[in-house]
Design a protein around this motif. Structure first.
Motif, short mmCIF file in Angstrom:
data_model
loop_
_atom_site.label_atom_id
_atom_site.label_comp_id
_atom_site.label_asym_id
_atom_site.label_seq_id
_atom_site.Cartn_x
_atom_site.Cartn_y
_atom_site.Cartn_z
N HIS A 167 0.83 -1.20 -0.01
CA HIS A 167 0.09 0.05 -0.05
C HIS A 167 0.82 1.27 -0.19
CE1 HIS A 167 0.81 -0.72 4.21
NE2 HIS A 167 0.03 0.46 4.57
N ASP A 171 5.40 4.98 5.19
CA ASP A 171 6.73 4.08 5.90
C ASP A 171 6.60 2.65 4.76
OD1 ASP A 171 3.83 3.32 6.52
OD2 ASP A 171 4.50 2.01 8.12
N HIS A 172 5.78 2.51 4.07
CA HIS A 172 5.88 1.69 3.19
C HIS A 172 6.41 1.72 1.51
CE1 HIS A 172 3.53 -1.52 5.57
NE2 HIS A 172 3.34 -0.34 6.34
N ASP A 199 0.55 -4.57 6.17
CA ASP A 199 -0.28 -4.51 7.46
C ASP A 199 -1.45 -4.84 7.65
OD1 ASP A 199 2.03 -2.67 8.19
OD2 ASP A 199 1.19 -1.05 7.78
N HIS A 226 6.36 -4.71 9.40
CA HIS A 226 6.52 -4.40 10.90
C HIS A 226 6.36 -6.00 11.58
CE1 HIS A 226 5.70 -0.51 9.30
NE2 HIS A 226 4.62 -0.87 8.87
ZN LIG Z 1 3.01 0.42 8.28
#
Ligand SMILES: [Zn+2]
Length: 303
Positions: A64, A68-69, A171, A216
């Motif tokens: 996505h 952070d990705h 996630d 994560h």
């Molecule tokens: Zn994330």
């Protein structure tokens, strides 16, 4: 011939916070979730330790578009214009023009957006391959199936590779640092949706992956147990949020109460320094904002 390697992006100097997966098949290489612009140098070093450079990659698979990705995708394409960036159709416009994505991120992190995520450069449309779910990507002799898995975000997809049976779920199955027993929801605004999320769990389980790979962080070895625990925890976090919203006198009081309750819960499962690692990586305060928004939407729909 075939390899899947976890690269640790050391986000904000923290190990096991954001991970990028490197996939190889007969000399063909792709990465899943390259991470934010702020960790691009670390990514380069981690690739280098595997004898791989950005120029050796042929594809970037995005679960996505959250920064952070996906934040470093544009910079990677600038470095290697032959890269194909795979992304869900709802996310694609924001990769081509990240200005709205950056503006909404700036509302969530008004003080330190640049420090957290660095630069997010646009990805030229010609480098994008736009997905809806149902496609199969070929990497060497490896086949990678795409499934639409919304819930955490409306533009979330997961990738299922056929050689080792690994599902790259971003996630969708929460946050669980490899080797730890606790799986924690990450439910940021604006578009978490528990009903869609349930269908995504089914979509993952129906493909019977042998292992999950979480951004994560790292591998989770028992997808069925992992998802059962996570689904239950997500449902309880939602209920707790609804209860807190009923009694709290202000938004701040509700947020404080949520943070204290969840910190205590996480502390029952993990040592103190790991609690902080989970809280920081997941953005626990943002999870409250996302759940509260979802609770209010549900209440409105019911009345
Ligand atoms: Zn994330």
């Amino acid at each position: 011939m075939h390899k899947i390697i976890t690269l640790d992006d050391h986000w904000m100097g923290r190990p096991r916070s954001i991970g990028t997966a490197l996939l190889e098949s007969h000399g063909h290489r792709a990465i899943v979730d390259p991470g934010p612009g702020s960790t691009l140098d670390t990514l380069r070093k981690e690739l280098g330790a595997q004898g791989v450079s950005v120029n050796d990659l042929e594809a970037v698979l995005l679960t996505h578009i959250h920064l952070d990705h996906a934040g470093s995708s544009g910079a990677l394409v600038r470095e290697n214009p032959r890269l194909t960036v795979y992304v869900h159709k709802l996310g694609a416009p924001h990769m081509i023009d990240p200005s709205k994505l950056l503006a909404s991120a700036a509302r969530l992190w008004p003080d330190n957006l640049e420090q957290l995520f660095g630069e997010a450069l646009p990805v030229p449309e010609s480098n994008l391959r736009i997905l809806e779910g149902g496609e199969t990507i070929t990497l060497g002799s490896r086949k990678i199936e795409v499934a639409y898995t919304p819930g955490h975000a409306s533009h979330h997809i997961s990738y299922f590779e056929n050689v080792e049976g690994v599902a790259f779920v971003g996630d969708t199955t929460g946050i669980r640092i490899e080797g730890h027993p606790y799986v924690m929801p990450a439910t940021p605004p604006p578009d978490i949706d528990l009903r869609l999320w349930d269908a995504s769990f089914a979509a993952i389980l129906e493909r019977k992956p042998k292992r999950l790979f979480l951004t994560h962080f790292g591998f989770s070895e028992n997808p069925v147990a992992h998802i059962a625990e996570f689904r239950e925890r997500l449902r309880r976090w939602m209920e707790t949020t609804e209860k807190i919203l009923e009694t709290a006198k202000s938004d701040q009081e509700a947020m404080d109460s949520f943070m204290a309750t969840m910190r205590a819960e996480i502390g029952e499962h993990l040592p103190a320094k790991e609690v902080e690692q989970y809280v920081a990586t997941a953005g626990l305060n943002l999870s409250f904002l996302g759940l509260a928004r979802h609770a209010r939407k549900r209440a409105q729909a019911a009345s």
